[in-house]
Design a protein around this motif. Structure first.
Motif, PDB file in Angstrom:
ATOM      1  N   GLY A 100       6.602   0.694 -17.671  1.00 17.96           N
ATOM      2  CA  GLY A 100       7.218   2.636 -17.909  1.00 17.96           C
ATOM      3  C   GLY A 100       6.660   3.251 -16.990  1.00 17.96           C
ATOM      4  O   GLY A 100       7.015   4.267 -17.196  1.00 17.96           O
ATOM      5  N   THR A 101       5.500   3.238 -15.987  1.00 15.22           N
ATOM      6  CA  THR A 101       4.561   4.117 -15.569  1.00 15.22           C
ATOM      7  C   THR A 101       4.716   4.729 -14.068  1.00 15.22           C
ATOM      8  O   THR A 101       4.892   2.688 -13.311  1.00 15.22           O
ATOM      9  N   ASP A 102       4.833   4.993 -13.681  1.00 13.05           N
ATOM     10  CA  ASP A 102       4.151   4.857 -11.783  1.00 13.05           C
ATOM     11  C   ASP A 102       3.341   5.665 -11.787  1.00 13.05           C
ATOM     12  O   ASP A 102       3.058   6.692 -11.763  1.00 13.05           O
ATOM     13  N   THR A 103       2.085   5.079 -11.202  1.00 10.02           N
ATOM     14  CA  THR A 103       1.070   5.745 -10.602  1.00 10.02           C
ATOM     15  C   THR A 103       0.572   5.496  -9.240  1.00 10.02           C
ATOM     16  O   THR A 103      -0.226   5.395  -8.446  1.00 10.02           O
ATOM     17  N   LYS A 104       1.817   5.546  -8.501  1.00  9.55           N
ATOM     18  CA  LYS A 104       1.757   5.373  -7.536  1.00  9.55           C
ATOM     19  C   LYS A 104       0.050   6.140  -6.304  1.00  9.55           C
ATOM     20  O   LYS A 104       0.290   7.406  -7.453  1.00  9.55           O
ATOM     21  N   HIS A 105      -0.659   5.491  -5.804  1.00  8.38           N
ATOM     22  CA  HIS A 105      -1.526   5.911  -5.060  1.00  8.38           C
ATOM     23  C   HIS A 105      -1.291   6.889  -3.522  1.00  8.38           C
ATOM     24  O   HIS A 105      -0.421   6.634  -2.451  1.00  8.38           O
ATOM     25  N   TYR A 106      -1.963   8.138  -3.118  1.00  8.71           N
ATOM     26  CA  TYR A 106      -1.324   8.880  -2.040  1.00  8.71           C
ATOM     27  C   TYR A 106       0.049   8.661  -1.614  1.00  8.71           C
ATOM     28  O   TYR A 106       0.718   8.252  -1.016  1.00  8.71           O
ATOM     29  N   PRO A 107       0.261   9.465  -2.596  1.00 10.22           N
ATOM     30  CA  PRO A 107       2.267   9.970  -1.747  1.00 10.22           C
ATOM     31  C   PRO A 107       2.050  10.996  -1.573  1.00 10.22           C
ATOM     32  O   PRO A 107       1.377  12.151  -1.625  1.00 10.22           O
ATOM     33  N   ASP A 108       3.242  11.038  -0.293  1.00  9.49           N
ATOM     34  CA  ASP A 108       3.614  12.168   0.634  1.00  9.49           C
ATOM     35  C   ASP A 108       3.914  13.018  -0.505  1.00  9.49           C
ATOM     36  O   ASP A 108       5.263  13.017  -1.494  1.00  9.49           O
ATOM     37  N   TYR A 109       4.345  14.092   0.356  1.00 11.04           N
ATOM     38  CA  TYR A 109       4.839  15.319  -0.271  1.00 11.04           C
ATOM     39  C   TYR A 109       6.492  15.088  -0.889  1.00 11.04           C
ATOM     40  O   TYR A 109       7.122  15.324  -2.086  1.00 11.04           O
ATOM     41  N   ASN A 110       7.292  14.322   0.494  1.00  7.82           N
ATOM     42  CA  ASN A 110       8.667  13.788  -0.010  1.00  7.82           C
ATOM     43  C   ASN A 110       8.499  12.787  -0.986  1.00  7.82           C
ATOM     44  O   ASN A 110      10.359  12.218  -1.538  1.00  7.82           O
ATOM     45  N   TYR A 111       8.119  11.895  -0.841  1.00  2.00           N
ATOM     46  CA  TYR A 111       7.411  11.282  -1.667  1.00  2.00           C
ATOM     47  C   TYR A 111       7.879  11.707  -3.909  1.00  2.00           C
ATOM     48  O   TYR A 111       8.374  11.813  -4.302  1.00  2.00           O
ATOM     49  N   MET A 112       7.055  13.412  -3.816  1.00  2.00           N
ATOM     50  CA  MET A 112       7.285  13.679  -5.056  1.00  2.00           C
ATOM     51  C   MET A 112       8.729  13.963  -4.832  1.00  2.00           C
ATOM     52  O   MET A 112       8.816  14.316  -6.450  1.00  2.00           O
ATOM     53  N   VAL A 113       8.936  15.349  -4.317  1.00  2.00           N
ATOM     54  CA  VAL A 113      10.303  15.453  -4.379  1.00  2.00           C
ATOM     55  C   VAL A 113      10.976  14.215  -4.705  1.00  2.00           C
ATOM     56  O   VAL A 113      11.897  14.541  -5.649  1.00  2.00           O
ATOM     57  N   LYS A 114      11.311  13.304  -4.310  1.00  2.39           N
ATOM     58  CA  LYS A 114      12.154  11.610  -4.752  1.00  2.39           C
ATOM     59  C   LYS A 114      11.872  11.758  -6.359  1.00  2.39           C
ATOM     60  O   LYS A 114      12.576  11.985  -6.522  1.00  2.39           O
ATOM     61  N   ALA A 115      10.280  11.340  -6.075  1.00  5.62           N
ATOM     62  CA  ALA A 115      10.127  11.110  -7.712  1.00  5.62           C
ATOM     63  C   ALA A 115      10.677  12.104  -8.248  1.00  5.62           C
ATOM     64  O   ALA A 115      11.501  11.876  -9.455  1.00  5.62           O
ATOM     65  N   ALA A 116      10.694  13.507  -8.082  1.00  2.00           N
ATOM     66  CA  ALA A 116      10.986  15.214  -9.045  1.00  2.00           C
ATOM     67  C   ALA A 116      12.530  14.389  -9.780  1.00  2.00           C
ATOM     68  O   ALA A 116      12.507  14.879 -10.831  1.00  2.00           O
ATOM     69  N   THR A 117      13.774  14.045  -8.453  1.00  3.47           N
ATOM     70  CA  THR A 117      14.190  14.088  -8.885  1.00  3.47           C
ATOM     71  C   THR A 117      15.348  12.583  -9.612  1.00  3.47           C
ATOM     72  O   THR A 117      16.687  12.772  -9.802  1.00  3.47           O
TER      73      THR A 117
END
Length: 919
Positions: free
Chosen positions: A432-449
């Motif tokens: 139930g967790t996503d602990t991806k290491h070293y996401p770039d900014y676009n990953y952060m945006v995608k993850a947030a949406t």
């Protein structure tokens, strides 16, 4: 040693006077500062082949033995360490004696009086113990012999622990002690105390006879009883007994309010105490709610943390209580509320400190991109959980790191943990967790949406030298705040892991660019990112905007605490006058100070605090506002410039002329003399060549102004007398345009007006000059400080007057902070101190950046262009834009809006600066 002696004396006293309690008697020292010498023999490497002495605990490399290894090394040193220690033991009647090792690297064979105490222990970061009751000679000296193999005979342990991205050591690096109990005793307990007041105690007694009663009494940390005692009758048919109770409105544990209790456990027979022990704990509930978030006590939490290696440059992994308190306190100072144990369980004492100071902990089984086999892994999971299960600070178990997880072990954690904490695989979507290491900014945006998992990168913003950590964190964190299932993240890493090499004359070694990743240096020197993180993660958030004459003393704040009301905090402000460039001090003078009333504002709320400033506040140079938490410790100090620039520019007022104004036009050089100072210009380039004073002292300012980073060619150069002035003008064309105008007038500072334009992308923009670095001694300036900044790391500094002596610090390799070289923000004036004659430059733009040379680079170790930001070729620059910096693994361009290059469309930028060479 006094502390150690006191502990030993207390142990003997307790043994004699309170034999129904568990007694701890140290055979080693208690930490790196309190050691005991044991006999020692190293089989290979330095100081090998002879019996000598070694302090215990310690890593033997740091005592001059054996061979150093960083985990990535292909050729592993495989020396053994042989230890001997004699100890006296008295009568053993109705006693059990256990020999406990808190940690030894890596395979450990233990002998008592020539007989093996038990199986060879494998795994370097775990507590293990042996029942040596039958091996002890009562009322006699006893011989302890320990053989420690640096490399394990189990290849999975070597891969999990020693083929890794961190220093690997050898030796008994944590304390060794005897644990003495009555024959009937409580071996261990596991507490499950929830936020609703329910309490369960899993109890593992030994040697019960069936007629005992086991009683528990919860107490406050000061010793007062909390609730009534509760008990259970013994049952010799069960390995585990369970006691239950409920408590009304206990004080809950959280990182903000780390309230602790003790439970006193007593085995009785006929009202006589047979054995008594106690366990510290906290009432709290932690949950990962699927497709939702991470919760503590029913409140959604964002984890603001870093990854911490157990490390000190002189002693390796052998630490001390003072160091644990220092580290936890530094994290709290940064407004962190969490820490990840990377990549192994820490000293028990560090978890005690996290319990008492308030830090959420991810506790981790070792495994760096390689896993333990199932047989040994099962043993080590048990040792990890059994030791750490009762710490309220521990909120998650991490089963290895970055592929170093053995999936067969995932279910083992709950066997020993009645709280059933969530198990994660750092780097992976799991459980139930996503602990991806070293996401770039676009990953952060995608993850947030689009992301559904509870999202918290267990490693992100990878620091390297001065890159990462605080750089780009602002943009990343703003995305985390938007994530519907966001749970925070953990910056890599807390500390530069640079060891002092005892085989290389005490040099610091970070194994190239593998280890200098810290927010703080190896001795906890604070880098600039320390303060950036402190502001971004402040639980009282203020979006600092410039203030003008219409400012009414009211500031909008947001409560980003989880459990703290703003009315539990304190706000203090002060209006200050700042010293001018000629002053001998950098200290501000407080004009007036006061307090703002803390408003009733719950978690997540926004509101206004009113400072109640006096009517003449505009006469001050700057405003400082400091917030203090419920614990009375500083959260952050924000600063605003008010009248500082106007005060500074008063230094430009006309003074009595010292001499007549004249010009000498030679073939290639134009000389202007004003107030006894000579200015030399190269007519072929238009650049200033040097300045000389009437006393014959030269000032080697040259080579400018140049349009930074843009190729241009001189198109026109002219000078003329205009009334009581000489005016020099130069125009440049090429990839951009630059027009400069120098004005010299007796009684006034040399004035430089310039305007420029350019097209396309730019890392920086402005003008530069040259000055010989070998002649620079320091600088004093009015602006943001005292640390340098990057385009994507502007937060954390304070407006004021700062002084820095010249240094050539390489962040992560040398630690003379703050660094002298680099970009500095909001510079209104700067005094450039040198071996010739100091001179001052004033700026008309209160948001001007100052470039002071280019930061030094350690090319052999660096080999990473991500953290080598672009700099102008000139070495003293007055800039309207500066470059961003990347992280170890990512370029600045993928790190968010603040990290992008400037996009210029030919707009004209106009500025004025003044030079005062008459100091």
């Amino acid at each position: 040693m006094k502390k150690l002696l006191l502990l030993c004396l207390l142990s003997v006293f307790c043994f004699n006077a309170f034999s129904q309690q568990t007694i701890v008697r140290y055979l080693s020292g208690i930490d790196k500062d309190h050691t005991v010498l044991w006999d020692f023999y190293c089989t290979a490497g330095r100081k090998s082949g002879i019996w000598t002495k070694i302090p215990v605990p310690s890593n033997w490399e740091q005592q001059g033995f054996g061979t150093y290894n960083y985990g990535h090394d292909k050729d592993k040193a495989s020396e053994q360490g042989l230890y001997k220690r004699e100890f006296f033991f008295e009568n053993l009647t109705e006693k059990k004696v256990f020999l406990v090792f808190e940690g030894a690297m890596t395979d450990t064979k233990v002998m008592i009086n020539g007989k093996q105490a038990g199986d060879i222990h494998q795994g370097g970061f775990y507590r293990f113990k042996y029942d040596i009751t039958s091996l002890i000679k009562p009322n006699s000296k006893n011989l302890l012999e320990v053989m420690v193999n640096k490399m394990s005979s189990n290849e999975s342990i070597n891969k999990a622990e020693r083929t890794s991205d961190f220093w690997v050591f050898g030796g008994i690096f944590r304390p060794v002690y005897l644990e003495i109990t009555p024959d009937i005793f409580v071996d261990r307990v596991a507490v499950n105390a929830k936020a609703d007041g329910s309490f369960e105690l899993d109890l593992y007694p030994q040697n019960l006879r069936g007629d005992e009663v086991i009683e528990a009494q919860v107490r406050t940390i000061k010793g007062a009883n909390f609730g009534k005692p509760f008990s259970i009758k013994s049952d010799i048919g069960k390995e585990k007994l369970q006691l239950k109770s409920n408590f009304d409105k206990p004080l809950l544990w959280s990182a903000e309010f780390p309230n602790l209790y003790d439970v006193l456990i007593t085995i009785k027979r006929n009202q006589q105490i047979i054995h008594q022990t106690k366990q510290k704990f906290g009432f709290r509930t932690v949950e990962v709610r699927n497709n939702d978030g991470f919760y503590v006590n029913g409140v959604k939490i964002l984890l603001k943390g870093s990854n911490r290696h157990s490390f000190w440059p002189e002693s390796g992994r052998t630490l001390s209580h003072n160091l644990h308190v220092m580290d936890a306190s530094l994290m709290k100072q940064m407004n962190m509320n969490a820490v990840r144990m990377s990549h192994y369980p820490p000293d028990q004492d560090f978890l005690d400190v996290c319990d008492s100071l308030g830090l959420y902990v991810i506790d981790e089984l070792t495994g760096w991109q390689a896993k333990y086999d199932t047989t040994v892994g099962r043993k080590l999971v048990k040792e990890l959980v059994v030791r750490d299960v009762n710490h309220p600070s521990v909120i998650l178990w991490a089963n290895g790191n970055e592929g170093g997880w053995n999936r067969d072990l995932d279910g083992d954690y709950s066997l020993y943990d009645p709280q059933n904490r969530t198990v994660i695989h750092p780097w992976e979507k799991f459980n139930g967790t996503d602990t991806k290491h070293y996401p770039d900014y676009n990953y952060m945006v995608k993850a947030a949406t689009t992301g559904q998992e509870v999202y918290f990168p267990t490693e992100f913003m990878h620091g390297l030298y001065d890159g990462g950590a605080g750089a780009a964190l602002d943009d990343f964190w703003n995305q985390m705040l938007k994530h519907p299932h966001g749970a925070g993240g953990f910056v890599w890493a807390f500390v530069d892991e640079n060891i002092i090499r005892t085989d290389k004359n005490g040099i610091y070694d970070g194994d190239g660019n593998h280890a200098p990743d810290g927010i703080v240096g190896p001795h906890r020197e604070k880098e600039a990112s320390f303060f950036t993180i402190k502001e971004i993660w402040s639980p009282i958030y203020i979006n600092v905007q410039p203030i003008d004459k219409n400012f009414n003393g009211k500031i909008e704040i947001e409560n980003r605490y989880n459990f703290t009301n703003i009315n539990q905090c304190t706000f203090k402000w002060k209006l200050v006058k700042l010293p001018n460039a000629k002053a001998k001090t950098t200290l501000a003078t407080t004009v007036l100070a006061g307090s703002a009333t803390a408003i009733n504002l719950k978690s997540g709320g926004k509101g206004i605090i009113s400072l109640g400033l006096p009517q003449d506040w505009l006469k001050s140079d700057a405003l400082y506002l400091t917030a203090y938490g419920a614990d009375k410790k500083e959260i952050f100090t924000w600063s605003w410039t008010i009248n500082a620039q106007n005060s500074a520019l008063k230094q430009l007022a006309a003074v009595a002329p010292k001499s007549t104004l004249k010009a000498v036009d030679a073939t290639s050089i134009l000389q202007i003399t004003c107030d006894g100072i000579n200015y030399y210009f190269d007519k072929t380039t238009g650049y200033i060549q040097k300045v000389s004073k009437s006393n014959g002292v030269n000032i080697s300012l040259s080579g400018g102004p140049v349009l930074a980073g843009v190729a241009t060619t001189l198109k026109a150069f002219s000078y003329q007398a205009v009334k009581n002035q000489y005016v020099i003008e130069a125009s440049y064309e090429g990839a951009g345009t630059l027009h400069v105008k120098w004005t010299f007038e007796p009684g006034r500072k040399a004035k430089l007006d310039y305007e420029y334009s350019q097209q396309g992308e730019a890392d920086f923009m402005g003008i530069t000059f040259n000055y010989p670095e070998e002649k620079i001694t320091g600088m004093k300036y009015l602006g943001q400080g005292p640390y340098r900044v990057w385009k994507n790391r502007l937060k954390g500094q304070q407006f004021g007057v700062w002084h820095k002596n010249y240094n050539n610090t390489i962040t992560g390799e040398t630690w003379g902070f703050p660094e002298f070289k680099g970009y500095h923000a909001q510079v209104n004036w700067v005094v450039i101190e040198n071996k010739e004659a100091p001179f001052t430059v004033y700026t008309s733009n209160k948001n001007m950046y100052l470039q002071m040379f280019q930061p030094a680079r350690e090319m052999a170790a660096l080999k990473n262009n991500n953290v080598e930001p672009a700099f102008p070729s000139g070495n003293i620059g007055f800039l309207n834009g500066i470059s961003a910096i990347g992280t170890k693994f990512q370029t600045a361009t993928v790190l968010g809006p603040q990290s992008q290059k400037y996009k210029l469309n030919g707009e004209t930028i106009r500025e004025t600066i003044w030079f005062d060479f008459g100091n």
